[in-house]
Every structure is written in structure tokens, then in C-alpha cells.
Design an enzyme around this catalytic site. Structure first.
Site, short mmCIF file in Angstrom:
data_model
loop_
_atom_site.label_atom_id
_atom_site.label_comp_id
_atom_site.label_asym_id
_atom_site.label_seq_id
_atom_site.Cartn_x
_atom_site.Cartn_y
_atom_site.Cartn_z
N ALA A 65 7.90 -5.86 7.35
CA ALA A 65 8.18 -7.25 7.68
C ALA A 65 9.60 -7.30 8.26
O ALA A 65 10.41 -6.40 8.00
CB ALA A 65 8.07 -8.11 6.43
N GLY A 110 5.39 -3.80 5.04
CA GLY A 110 4.30 -4.55 5.65
C GLY A 110 3.49 -3.74 6.66
O GLY A 110 2.33 -4.04 6.93
N GLU A 113 1.12 -1.76 4.66
CA GLU A 113 0.13 -2.74 4.18
C GLU A 113 -0.83 -3.16 5.30
O GLU A 113 -2.01 -3.38 5.05
CB GLU A 113 0.86 -3.95 3.60
N GLU A 133 10.02 -1.64 -0.48
CA GLU A 133 10.45 -2.99 -0.86
C GLU A 133 11.38 -3.04 -2.07
O GLU A 133 12.34 -3.81 -2.09
CB GLU A 133 9.23 -3.88 -1.14
N1 DAK Z 1 12.94 -5.51 10.20
C1 DAK Z 1 13.75 -5.87 11.22
N2 DAK Z 1 14.29 -4.99 12.06
C2 DAK Z 1 14.01 -3.69 11.87
C3 DAK Z 1 13.17 -3.25 10.83
C4 DAK Z 1 12.61 -4.24 9.97
N3 DAK Z 1 11.78 -3.94 8.99
N4 DAK Z 1 13.09 -1.90 10.90
C5 DAK Z 1 13.84 -1.55 11.95
N5 DAK Z 1 14.40 -2.60 12.54
C6 DAK Z 1 15.27 -2.62 13.70
C7 DAK Z 1 16.68 -2.12 13.33
O1 DAK Z 1 17.43 -3.15 12.74
C8 DAK Z 1 17.19 -1.72 14.69
O2 DAK Z 1 17.59 -2.87 15.38
P1 DAK Z 1 18.96 -2.87 16.29
O3 DAK Z 1 20.07 -2.51 15.35
O4 DAK Z 1 18.72 -1.82 17.34
O5 DAK Z 1 19.04 -4.27 16.83
C9 DAK Z 1 15.95 -1.17 15.38
O6 DAK Z 1 14.84 -1.71 14.68
C10 DAK Z 1 15.85 0.34 15.32
O7 DAK Z 1 15.98 0.71 13.97
P2 DAK Z 1 16.98 1.88 13.49
O8 DAK Z 1 18.16 1.98 14.39
O9 DAK Z 1 17.22 1.68 12.04
O10 DAK Z 1 16.05 3.15 13.74
P3 DAK Z 1 16.08 4.55 12.98
O11 DAK Z 1 15.15 5.43 13.72
O12 DAK Z 1 17.49 5.00 12.74
O13 DAK Z 1 15.46 4.24 11.52
C11 DAK Z 1 13.81 3.30 10.01
C12 DAK Z 1 14.13 3.89 11.43
C13 DAK Z 1 12.38 2.80 10.03
C14 DAK Z 1 13.95 4.42 8.96
C15 DAK Z 1 14.83 2.17 9.70
O14 DAK Z 1 14.84 1.26 10.80
C16 DAK Z 1 14.48 1.39 8.48
O15 DAK Z 1 14.71 1.82 7.33
N6 DAK Z 1 13.92 0.18 8.68
C17 DAK Z 1 13.55 -0.70 7.59
C18 DAK Z 1 12.29 -0.21 6.98
C19 DAK Z 1 11.90 -1.03 5.77
O16 DAK Z 1 12.66 -1.16 4.80
N7 DAK Z 1 10.73 -1.63 5.89
C20 DAK Z 1 10.22 -2.46 4.84
C21 DAK Z 1 10.64 -3.85 5.12
S1 DAK Z 1 10.26 -4.87 3.75
C22 DAK Z 1 6.32 -10.82 1.97
C23 DAK Z 1 5.34 -10.05 2.49
C24 DAK Z 1 5.62 -8.80 2.95
C25 DAK Z 1 6.86 -8.30 2.85
C26 DAK Z 1 7.83 -9.06 2.32
C27 DAK Z 1 7.58 -10.34 1.88
N8 DAK Z 1 6.02 -12.17 1.45
C28 DAK Z 1 4.77 -12.23 0.82
C29 DAK Z 1 7.01 -13.11 1.47
C30 DAK Z 1 7.12 -7.01 3.35
C31 DAK Z 1 8.32 -6.49 3.24
C32 DAK Z 1 8.69 -5.35 4.04
O17 DAK Z 1 7.95 -4.85 4.82
#
Ligand code: DAK
Length: 259
Positions: A65, A110, A113, A133
Site C-alpha cells: 500500500a 498489500g 496480499e 507491516e
Molecule cells: N509506498 C509508497 N512509495 C513506495 C513504496 C510504498 N509501499 N515502496 C516504494 N516506494 C517508492 C519509494 O519511496 C521510492 O520513491 P522516490 O523516493 O523515488 O520518490 C520509489 O518507490 C523507489 O523505491 P526505493 O528507492 O526504496 O527502491 P529500492 O529498490 O531501493 O527498494 C523496496 C525497494 C521495495 C525494498 C523499498 O522501496 C521498500 O522497502 N518499500 C516499502 C515496502 C513496504 O514496506 N511495503 C509494505 C507497505 S505497508 C490497510 C490495508 C493494507 C495495508 C495497510 C493498511 N488498511 C486496511 C487500512 C497494507 C500495508 C502495506 O502494504
């Protein structure tokens, strides 16, 4: 609806849905989820589409997400996003057509998921999976606590969710999270082969099998078997059952009509 963050294409009997926000690694903001919602409706309404593939543009499937959008949510916005996401993922899971996730890269939070709401997951050797998460101070929110455990078992789902660790494609294969792993340049071709193999079978029988499996997994075995009986019986009212069995007896190619 004009799409900004997804691409919806038809390839013969297949629909190919590509999540297309590569600059944000295809992270799901509410706009993207709403577009997926619309695409699923379109696919559902199109009788010529017999199977669906979901993939991501660039190096990511879906990196979760959208954290940038979520970080400032108040509880009303959080609830709205949660309702939208869960409704869309459930709609996808219940879509009366088989859905294959062709996981080309990051499938995190997400994104993992989203793949779990699909019927079958296949992956590129570069794919990475995880539910990060708890490291962000939240629980999985789009069904991860439920569908992951149903797919890989309780112990493995708990380990993945509690540790927030990211696993590679070969580990995802080992634990049964994905069915197969392919070289990146072969992934879509293999997804299409799989989808076309499914689409060559009787669509109503495939659809009813999906419903029986999905319903049956939620309930006791007697109720589940009753779903199967009903699905089985229902097939005998279809033209495709007559065609499939007649073609076998006549030793000729079958020609299903989705009727
Ligand atoms: N959200 C927003 N932007 C993201 C992102 C994300 N999840 N993942 C990556 N990006 C963006 C980065 O901010 C970066 O943007 P700029 O700085 O270039 O503007 C760009 O994508 C490239 O990312 P990186 O520079 O970080 O790329 P790397 O290859 O170095 O790293 C990575 C890739 C996937 C390891 C890293 O980007 C990372 O850790 N990303 C976050 C992954 C993560 O934590 N995903 C889980 C998110 S939490 C809900 C329902 C569902 C959910 C929540 C609530 N409700 C029911 C309310 C779900 C939650 C999630 O999914």
C-alpha cells in the site's frame, strides 16, 4: 473510466491487468485500488475473457500500500481505504474467472496480499515476497493475516508476518506461496501459457470448481462436499458437459462454448 495507474489489455481469451506506477514501485494508493475495482468489473462483464493475468510494470509487482499516502491518514481516511481495499480484493478473489498473479518483482505488504487474492501465483526468479507491516507499526490490512495462513499454513504465515522478513522466489516456491518460478523474460509467456491452458477447458466447470474450492476452504468438510455435489450436478445442465464427453467418446477435438 480512464486509467492512470493500471493498463488493461485483452489478448485473445485473456485479460492482462498491469499495475503501472513504476516510479512508486506500483504501490497501491486509493486511486490505483479504485482503478483495479473498475477493471475487475469490466473483466467480470466480458464473456469473452476466460482467464486473467495480473502483473506489475518495471521491477516491482506491487511494493505494498502507498506509505506516502497512508502516513497522514486520520482514522476516517484509514477506514475508507481499508473498506475500499478489502472490498476490491474480495471481489477479485470471487471473480468468476481464474486469476493468475505473474509476480515480476517486489510483492510486499498489500502487494503480497494482492497476489494472495489471485487463484494461482507464479513468479520471476527476481520476485521478492513479504508482509513488512509490523515493521511499520500496523498489521497486514488487505487480508494477509487470513489468506497467507490459508496458503502457506499457520506457522509459516506467522513467521513471515511477525518477522516482517522478505523472502526470495526460491523460498516462496519451497513454502508453497508460488507454484512455479521462471526466468524474468519468460514469466509473462509462461503466465499466458498457463492461462490459455485453463481457458481451453470448459469455462463453467472451471468457474464452478473455483467457487467450490473457495467456499469449501471456509467451512466444515460435509458442507464443503455438498458445494462440490452441487457444482458437479450443475455441470450436467451445460452444453459444454455434453460437448466434452461426446468429443471424448467420438475421439475428436472438443469445442467449448461457455454455455
Ligand atoms: N509506498 C509508497 N512509495 C513506495 C513504496 C510504498 N509501499 N515502496 C516504494 N516506494 C517508492 C519509494 O519511496 C521510492 O520513491 P522516490 O523516493 O523515488 O520518490 C520509489 O518507490 C523507489 O523505491 P526505493 O528507492 O526504496 O527502491 P529500492 O529498490 O531501493 O527498494 C523496496 C525497494 C521495495 C525494498 C523499498 O522501496 C521498500 O522497502 N518499500 C516499502 C515496502 C513496504 O514496506 N511495503 C509494505 C507497505 S505497508 C490497510 C490495508 C493494507 C495495508 C495497510 C493498511 N488498511 C486496511 C487500512 C497494507 C500495508 C502495506 O502494504
Amino acid at each position: 473510466m480512464e486509467y492512470k495507474n493500471i493498463i488493461l489489455e485483452k489478448k485473445g481469451k485473456l485479460a492482462l491487468l498491469t499495475i503501472n506506477r513504476p516510479k512508486a514501485l506500483n504501490a497501491l494508493n486509493s486511486e490505483t485500488v479504485a482503478e483495479i475495482d473498475s477493471a475487475v468489473d469490466k473483466i467480470a462483464a466480458d464473456d469473452n475473457v476466460l482467464a486473467v493475468i495480473i502483473t506489475g510494470a518495471g521491477k516491482s509487482f506491487v511494493a505494498g500500500a502507498d506509505i506516502t499516502q497512508m502516513k497522514d491518514f486520520n482514522s476516517v481516511e484509514g477506514r475508507k481505504f481499508s473498506r475500499l481495499g478489502n472490498r476490491v480484493f474480495r471481489k477479485l478473489e470471487n471473480l468468476e474467472k481464474p486469476v493468475i498473479a505473474a509476480v515480476n518483482g517486489f510483492a510486499l505488504g498489500g502487494g503480497c496480499e494482492l497476489s494472495l487474492a489471485c487463484d494461482i501465483r507464479i513468479a520471476s526468479s527476481k520476485a521478492k515476497f513479504g508482509q513488512p507491516e509490523v515493521g511499520l507499526g500496523i498489521t497486514p490490512g488487505f487480508g494477509g493475516t487470513q489468506r497467507l495462513a490459508r496458503t502457506v499454513g499457520l506457522g509459516m504465515a506467522k513467521e513471515l508476518i511477525y518477522t516482517a522478513k522478505i523472502i526470495k522466489a526460491d523460498e516462496a516456491l519451497r513454502i508453497g506461496l508460488v507454484n512455479s518460478v521462471f526466468e524474468p523474460e519468460k514469466l509473462l509467456e509462461e503466465a499466458e501459457n498457463l492461462a490459455n491452458t485453463i481457458a481451453a477447458n470448459a469455462p463453467i466447470a472451471v468457474r464452478m470448481s473455483k467457487a467450490a474450492i473457495n467456499r469449501g476452504i471456509q467451512c466444515d468438510i460435509d458442507t464443503a462436499i455438498a458445494y462440490e455435489w452441487e457444482a458437479f450436478a450443475e455441470c450436467f445442465s451445460t452444453e459444454d458437459q455434453k460437448e466434452g464427453m461426446t468429443a471424448f467418446v467420438e475421439k475428436r477435438e472438443k469445442c467449448f462454448k461457455n454455455k
